[in-house]
Design an enzyme around this catalytic site. Structure first.
Site, PDB file in Angstrom:
ATOM      1  N   ASP A   1       5.292  19.887 -13.541  1.00  0.00           N
ATOM      2  CA  ASP A   1       4.832  20.987 -12.694  1.00  0.00           C
ATOM      3  C   ASP A   1       5.405  20.942 -11.283  1.00  0.00           C
ATOM      4  O   ASP A   1       5.049  21.770 -10.442  1.00  0.00           O
ATOM      5  CB  ASP A   1       3.304  20.980 -12.601  1.00  0.00           C
ATOM      6  CG  ASP A   1       2.649  21.607 -13.819  1.00  0.00           C
ATOM      7  OD1 ASP A   1       3.359  22.252 -14.609  1.00  0.00           O
ATOM      8  OD2 ASP A   1       1.428  21.441 -13.982  1.00  0.00           O
TER       9      ASP A   1
ATOM     10  N   ARG B   1      -0.619  15.632 -11.728  1.00  0.00           N
ATOM     11  CA  ARG B   1       0.243  16.136 -10.657  1.00  0.00           C
ATOM     12  C   ARG B   1       0.204  15.270  -9.398  1.00  0.00           C
ATOM     13  O   ARG B   1       0.905  15.563  -8.425  1.00  0.00           O
ATOM     14  CB  ARG B   1      -0.151  17.574 -10.298  1.00  0.00           C
ATOM     15  CG  ARG B   1      -0.034  18.567 -11.440  1.00  0.00           C
ATOM     16  CD  ARG B   1      -0.086  20.006 -10.941  1.00  0.00           C
ATOM     17  NE  ARG B   1       1.071  20.321 -10.113  1.00  0.00           N
ATOM     18  CZ  ARG B   1       1.233  21.485  -9.475  1.00  0.00           C
ATOM     19  NH1 ARG B   1       0.303  22.420  -9.559  1.00  0.00           N
ATOM     20  NH2 ARG B   1       2.314  21.703  -8.742  1.00  0.00           N
TER      21      ARG B   1
ATOM     22  N   ARG C   1      -9.637  24.462  -7.277  1.00  0.00           N
ATOM     23  CA  ARG C   1      -8.778  23.312  -7.001  1.00  0.00           C
ATOM     24  C   ARG C   1      -9.126  22.658  -5.659  1.00  0.00           C
ATOM     25  O   ARG C   1      -9.530  21.507  -5.610  1.00  0.00           O
ATOM     26  CB  ARG C   1      -7.301  23.737  -7.013  1.00  0.00           C
ATOM     27  CG  ARG C   1      -6.805  24.238  -8.369  1.00  0.00           C
ATOM     28  CD  ARG C   1      -6.749  23.147  -9.418  1.00  0.00           C
ATOM     29  NE  ARG C   1      -6.253  23.611 -10.694  1.00  0.00           N
ATOM     30  CZ  ARG C   1      -4.973  23.681 -11.036  1.00  0.00           C
ATOM     31  NH1 ARG C   1      -4.041  23.329 -10.174  1.00  0.00           N
ATOM     32  NH2 ARG C   1      -4.621  24.104 -12.230  1.00  0.00           N
TER      33      ARG C   1
ATOM     34  N   HIS D   1      -5.782  29.618  -7.940  1.00  0.00           N
ATOM     35  CA  HIS D   1      -5.241  29.352  -6.608  1.00  0.00           C
ATOM     36  C   HIS D   1      -5.277  30.639  -5.789  1.00  0.00           C
ATOM     37  O   HIS D   1      -5.134  31.737  -6.337  1.00  0.00           O
ATOM     38  CB  HIS D   1      -3.778  28.893  -6.682  1.00  0.00           C
ATOM     39  CG  HIS D   1      -3.583  27.425  -6.873  1.00  0.00           C
ATOM     40  ND1 HIS D   1      -2.435  26.904  -7.431  1.00  0.00           N
ATOM     41  CD2 HIS D   1      -4.356  26.356  -6.558  1.00  0.00           C
ATOM     42  CE1 HIS D   1      -2.519  25.588  -7.469  1.00  0.00           C
ATOM     43  NE2 HIS D   1      -3.678  25.230  -6.943  1.00  0.00           N
TER      44      HIS D   1
ATOM     45  N   CYS E   1       4.490  30.465  -6.348  1.00  0.00           N
ATOM     46  CA  CYS E   1       4.241  29.087  -6.772  1.00  0.00           C
ATOM     47  C   CYS E   1       5.502  28.233  -6.660  1.00  0.00           C
ATOM     48  O   CYS E   1       5.429  27.037  -6.387  1.00  0.00           O
ATOM     49  CB  CYS E   1       3.735  29.056  -8.211  1.00  0.00           C
ATOM     50  SG  CYS E   1       2.038  29.630  -8.417  1.00  0.00           S
TER      51      CYS E   1
END
Length: 286
Positions: free
Chosen positions: A71, A96, A145, A174, A268
């Site tokens: 990612d 991550r 998150r 997000h 992103c």
């Protein structure tokens, strides 16, 4: 205002090559481990995005991907910078976590003031900066998150007011999937991605915002990058492109079907780097 009247501002961006991109775990509703990623197509689409930004006159730095971090291509999540100050990321999911270290090393190689976070936050995924809105304002998302305590921490690091906005729809986990800066003071957003109280805050602060609907948001039409005139968004977001055009911006569409498999799109994949502006007589690193 017509798009020809809007003046773009040259930006500096950071992207990460999708050398190791795949969907090998599922940490958001868009990820499906049973649907294979076309790695060749993913790289070709990513390269077209990089080229598009460069052709618009922007500077694009590239981080190399790290094996075991599929990612990492979503470079926006690695940190958040304002005026040469960097608030580092601390990822919610262990898959991550090591991405934060790679981004910190990048900032250590330049003239940046880096602050390691004490709270979970996922960089520009949950922070948006509007330098000309109310003297310079940060919009910050939480709910899925980022820990809301990170908002106060970011405010102390960056010295800018931070407005907390609660996300309530897991499809838009997000902030950058539900809200976008169109220039230095104007935004677009999808109201139903936010709590009723946060909707009222946004309506009060940005009465002239471009309002997206669920179709726009599900097409990742709000996961865009804008230089104040050109709005770069994916080819699926046709209706959102029409809305920003009607608001006086010039949509520039790029195809990013493979990156959507991981739950991301244009924004992103792109972190904006905002170096400090030196005052008269001030030296770098002072």
């Amino acid at each position: 205002m017509n798009h020809s009247d809007r003046l773009p501002r040259n930006r500096t961006y950071l992207m990460c090559s999708p050398d190791h991109f795949t969907v090998e775990y599922a940490i958001n509703p868009w990820m499906d481990t049973t649907a294979p990623v076309d790695a060749t197509l993913a790289f070709r689409q990513w390269e077209m995005l990089r080229t598009t930004l460069a052709d618009l006159g922007h500077t694009v730095h590239v981080l190399n991907g790290v094996p075991g971090l599929p990612d990492m291509v979503y470079a926006a999540n690695g940190a958040f910078s304002v005026d040469g100050k960097v608030y580092g990321a601390r990822f919610k999911f262990p898959q991550r976590a090591a991405e934060a270290d790679a981004h910190q090393l990048f900032y250590a190689s330049g003239e940046w003031s880096f602050a390691s976070p004490g709270h979970v936050n996922e960089g520009e995924g949950d922070f948006a900066y509007l330098p000309e809105a109310y003297g310079g304002m940060v919009l910050a998302g939480y709910g899925f998150r980022t820990d809301p305590a990170a908002h106060a921490e970011a405010q102390e690091v960056l010295g800018r007011p931070v407005i907390s906005l609660k996300l309530v729809d897991p499809a838009f986990y997000h902030l950058d999937t539900a809200l976008a800066a169109l220039d230095d003071r104007h935004i677009a957003y999808y109201p139903d991605a936010f709590s009723p109280a946060s909707q009222r805050v946004l309506a009060q602060l940005f009465p002239d915002a471009v309002i997206a609907d669920r179709h726009d948001a599900e097409a990742f039409g709000l996961n865009l990058v804008s230089d104040g005139r050109h709005v770069v968004l994916n080819t699926e977001a046709v209706a959102m492109g029409d809305k920003v055009r009607a608001a006086g911006y010039l949509p520039v569409h790029v195809e990013l079907t493979e990156l959507k498999r991981g739950g991301g799109s244009v924004k992103c994949a792109v972190a904006e780097l905002r170096p400090g502006v030196l005052k008269a007589g001030e030296a770098l690193g002072a």
